[in-house]
Design a protein around this motif. Structure first.
Motif: not given
Ligand code: HPA
Length: 276
Positions: A113-116, A121-122, A236-239
């Motif tokens: 399991a990973a973070g996008s 990438l949803l 999902q992590s976006l700055p």
């Protein structure tokens, strides 16, 4: 005790319980353990019974080895893996890969399991690992060298087998699963990333971030095994739009896609079997 002796003792224990040739190794990540239930006539060995195996200490990781037939292939399936952040050494968390090799396995599928960290990438996406970046600050191949372990300076020009990836992509298209390729950055964890760290990961070319897989891949490649890797993107992590992440969320999303992951793995194993 040397790594070699630990491998020999653990392998002897497994071989005594399952005295048949094995085809493929599978390591199942957080929340992805369902496929273990599909193994035909399984021999199940809790990690606690295998000499030198660490224990899984993380919630949603079962901690058992399942041996048996899956889509025609004799599999060594790890339901639950070990992580560096649990406090085990790199050598300890990768011991099972060496045991696979000792038991004759030359192909391994590694899932996580990973973070996008990319907008397109949803969460819920299943991705193919095309390459990786090791940011764990350690390497399981550090230490005294013994030819038993494989090469001293293993090549990493093809960490993920082009041939196996092609089989996986073929399976995905048959199953109508869109399978984007990702570069997976491995960090030690267990804290999730800050906005600044996510930004850095984007800048260096990563698409996904997680806390596993790379140590196992390095050891498998040192031993000349072929590797294929799958990431389930659970968050999902976006700055510019950071949101809290919890292990519960990660586990819930990976469970939701579990049926799709199961189909993908079964189809892939069936193709491996046909190629034999
Ligand atoms: N970061 C690191 N590891 C993870 C994540 C994440 O966002 N999601 C699942 N594992």
């Amino acid at each position: 005790m040397t790594v070699k002796n630990r491998v020999l003792q653990a392998s002897a224990h497994v071989a005594a319980r399952f005295p048949r040739p094995l085809d493929c190794g599978l390591i199942l990540g957080t929340g992805l353990g369902d496929i273990a239930a599909a193994v035909d006539k399984p021999v199940i060995i809790p990690y606690s019974e295998i000499p030198h195996f660490p224990q899984s200490t993380v919630a949603f990781h079962a901690g058992k080895l399942v041996l048996g037939n899956l889509a025609g292939q004799a599999v060594f399936l790890m339901q639950g893996r070990f992580h560096f952040y649990e406090g085990y050494s790199m050598q300890e968390i990768t011991l099972p890969v060496r045991v696979m090799h000792q038991l004759g396995i030359r192909k391994v599928m590694i899932t996580n399991a990973a973070g996008s960290i990319r907008p397109h990438l949803l969460p819920g996406t299943i991705a193919e690992i095309a390459d990786h970046i090791n940011l764990m600050g350690d390497n399981p191949l550090i230490g005294p060298h013994d030819p038993f372990l494989g090469e001293r300076f293993p090549d990493m020009s093809e960490p993920y087998s082009v041939a196996l990836r092609q089989l996986l992509r073929l399976t995905a298209s048959e199953e109508n699963i869109d399978l984007p390729r990702v570069v997976y950055a491995a960090v030690s964890g267990p804290s999730y990333e800050t906005a600044a760290e996510i930004h850095m990961l984007q800048m260096i070319g990563a698409d996904a971030v997680g806390m596993s897989t790379v140590p196992e891949v390095l050891v498998a490649r040192q031993l000349g095994m072929q590797v294929v890797g799958l990431s389930v993107l659970t968050d999902q992590s976006l700055p510019e739009a950071m949101q809290p992440i919890s292990h519960q969320m990660v586990s819930d999303i990976s469970r939701q896609v579990n049926p799709q992951v199961t189909r993908l793995i079964l189809g892939f194993l069936a193709k491996l079997e046909r190629e034999k």
